[in-house]
Design an enzyme around this catalytic site. Structure first.
Site, PDB file in Angstrom:
ATOM      1  N   HIS A  44       0.821  -1.223   0.000  1.00 48.38           N
ATOM      2  CA  HIS A  44       0.000   0.000   0.000  1.00 48.38           C
ATOM      3  C   HIS A  44       0.854   1.272   0.000  1.00 48.38           C
ATOM      4  O   HIS A  44       0.333   2.362  -0.264  1.00 48.38           O
ATOM      5  CB  HIS A  44      -0.934   0.004   1.214  1.00 48.38           C
ATOM      6  CG  HIS A  44      -2.291   0.538   0.917  1.00 48.38           C
ATOM      7  ND1 HIS A  44      -2.498   1.636   0.093  1.00 48.38           N
ATOM      8  CD2 HIS A  44      -3.539   0.133   1.299  1.00 48.38           C
ATOM      9  CE1 HIS A  44      -3.793   1.883   0.003  1.00 48.38           C
ATOM     10  NE2 HIS A  44      -4.447   0.977   0.721  1.00 48.38           N
ATOM     11  N   ASP A  90      -2.039   1.822  -4.677  1.00 43.50           N
ATOM     12  CA  ASP A  90      -3.349   1.958  -4.041  1.00 43.50           C
ATOM     13  C   ASP A  90      -4.335   0.956  -4.644  1.00 43.50           C
ATOM     14  O   ASP A  90      -4.062   0.345  -5.691  1.00 43.50           O
ATOM     15  CB  ASP A  90      -3.884   3.379  -4.193  1.00 43.50           C
ATOM     16  CG  ASP A  90      -3.043   4.389  -3.426  1.00 43.50           C
ATOM     17  OD1 ASP A  90      -2.513   4.021  -2.359  1.00 43.50           O
ATOM     18  OD2 ASP A  90      -2.911   5.538  -3.907  1.00 43.50           O
TER      19      ASP A  90
END
Length: 535
Positions: A508, A512
């Site tokens: 992350h 995304d």
């Protein structure tokens, strides 16, 4: 005078050693070069050699017990020599007389000044050190010597086979000359940059080279005001390379061979060795076919009902490296997972058609690799690294896909470099070659570096869906499941269809959810219609 034998530091990360087995017992005569015991370290099982002549007067630790580095293991001295005072001083923690006697031997440690004066310019010989053969390698184990002392060596000749944390590799000579000296026996470990051998002209003064190496190794220790204990490690090359023959009924085998035999349930003593002096090596264990044991009445023997048992198997170097790398990745990178179903009906038809003309058989995994490479070209944000040392994102302009492969000792990831510029046939041939090399542990270091994305496929094992841990510093890894025939809805009707599930694991910090999802949608389109990746 009695000499105290302490646990040596056999690797740069070793904190303690376990006495796997004693080869000598109290009262036995011992000569310099005899093996006292086998010691399990954090890297390998090694032989503890005696550097003194005498009688084994005392054993300070039982088999299967751990001893910290510099802990007392045994005492060797003259027959009938009284050691009560020495034992008492060791128990009280006071300096032992033997330690005082050893002080002059450790004296070379504070000799950095004199080390600078050792002139080796006129010696026509080269010190061969343990190279760093993988990015995680800390030491290598000499699996087998190919050359012996006195042999002529040419540049390109193989000196030895070295077991690393990833594979068994060949140690190549870059110099011409004669093998003058071997610093370690087969089966023993050498830390990265540790002395392995010396090659030079016949009659060259290699002993002076060894003294210079020992002095150079001791100098940093003196500067840091550390204890002189590491000094004997620098002087370890005194150990002579003994022939790998059975002595005192003991079977001589490499640590890898012992581990493999134990895993397969073989009696190592029953396996004939093909190594130097009859030493048992890995290929001997792999080729061994145990004789069938007849059972009376044709009934299969079984253990007692209700008896619990277990066996703790030490992890291999490769398994330790996998544990360290994936643990760091799992708990260092914030993982999230995206799963998508892919319609494989057209893919199955396309593959059958492609294989009618392809020079090599194209697999579904080859199609996935090619499709991944094409999708990465359209989604460069996924083709990235997280650089922890600078807290930055590295955008890779090249696309190289790692292919996770299971082998007997663990997992390797050879790399299809510049996969987006290669045809399906080229990818297929390359992956097949990697598979053969992986099984024989012949993959080169350059073949396992440079990946910007990894594919892990367990579909051939019938696994429908799973998640993978990111192969740091990459941003993503794709887990590919099996193709399964299931009912699907097409044109408002329920019909049989072929579906494959893939799961994208994302870091992350760099990718995304929206970016990962877009990549999967593109990948799905390429796999469902493979003609698009052939253009």
């Amino acid at each position: 005078m009695a000499e105290v034998i302490k646990m040596p530091k056999m690797s740069d990360t070793m904190e303690e050693g376990v006495i796997a087995s004693w080869l000598k017992k109290v009262g036995d005569e011992v000569k310099s070069g005899d093996i006292l015991a086998e010691v399990e370290t954090d890297k390998a099982t090694m032989e503890l050699e005696s550097y003194d002549d005498g009688v084994l007067l005392h054993i300070g630790v039982e088999e299967k017990s751990a001893v910290p580095v510099d802990g007392v293991i045994a005492i060797i001295g003259e027959k009938g020599e009284k050691i009560d005072d020495l034992l008492a001083s060791l128990s009280s923690g006071a300096p032992a007389p033997a330690a005082k006697e050893e002080a002059p031997a450790a004296a070379p440690a504070p000799a950095p000044a004199s080390a600078e004066k050792i002139d080796t310019s006129g010696i026509n010989a080269q010190v061969i050190k343990m190279p760093k053969m993988s990015d995680t390698m800390e030491e290598g184990v000499i699996a087998a010597w190919i050359k012996n002392v006195g042999d002529d060596v040419k540049s390109g000749d193989i000196l030895a086979e070295v077991e690393t944390d990833k594979a068994t590799m060949e140690l190549e000579s870059y110099d011409d000359g004669v093998l003058l000296y071997k610093a370690v026996e087969a089966g023993n470990g050498v830390p990265v940059d540790g002395v392995i051998a010396i090659i030079g002209e016949k009659g060259a003064d290699f002993e002076t080279l060894l003294k210079a190496e020992a002095a150079n190794a001791a100098a940093p220790v003196a500067e840091e005001k550390q204890e002189a204990a590491p000094a004997p490690a620098a002087a370890a090359p005194v150990a002579q390379s003994a022939p790998a023959t059975n002595s005192n009924g003991r079977v001589i085998a490499s640590p890898l061979a012992k581990s493999l035999a134990k895993e397969k349930g073989y009696d190592i003593a029953q396996i004939p060795g093909s190594g130097d002096g009859g030493r048992i090596i890995k290929r001997d264990v792999e080729a061994f076919v145990p004789a069938a044991t007849p059972v009376a009445g044709g009934v299969v023997a079984s253990g007692p009902v209700g008896v619990e048992s277990y066996e703790d198997v030490p992890a291999s170097q490769m398994r330790k490296a996998i544990t360290k790398g994936l643990t760091n990745s799992q708990f260092g990178a914030p993982h999230f997972y995206l799963t998508m179903e892919i319609d494989m009906d057209k893919t199955i038809e396309a593959r059958a058609s492609i294989n009618e003309l392809a020079p090599v058989k194209i697999s579904f995994n080859d199609i996935v690799i090619k499709a991944v490479a094409a999708a990465l070209r359209k989604h460069p944000d996924v083709n990235t690294y997280w650089m922890s040392d600078t807290n930055s994102i590295r955008k890779n302009h090249h696309i190289s896909v790692g292919v996770a492969m299971a082998i007997e000792d663990g997992l390797v990831v050879p790399v299809v470099k510049f996969a987006d510029n290669k045809s399906l046939a080229q990818i297929s041939a390359e992956v097949k070659e990697f598979g053969v090399k992986a099984k024989s542990k012949k993959l080169g270091l350059d073949e396992m570096q440079g990946n910007t994305f990894t594919v892990s496929n367990l579909g051939m094992f019938g696994i429908e869906q799973f998640t993978s841990i990111i192969n740091a510093p990459e941003s993503c890894i794709l887990a590919v499941g099996a193709i399964k025939q299931v009912p699907v809805v097409k044109n408002g009707e329920i019909v049989p269809g072929n579906v494959m599930k893939v799961t994208l694991t994302c870091d992350h910090r760099t990718v995304d959810g929206a970016a990962g999802s877009a990549f999967l949608q593109t990948l799905k389109g390429f796999i469902e219609d493979p003609v698009r990746i052939l253009i």
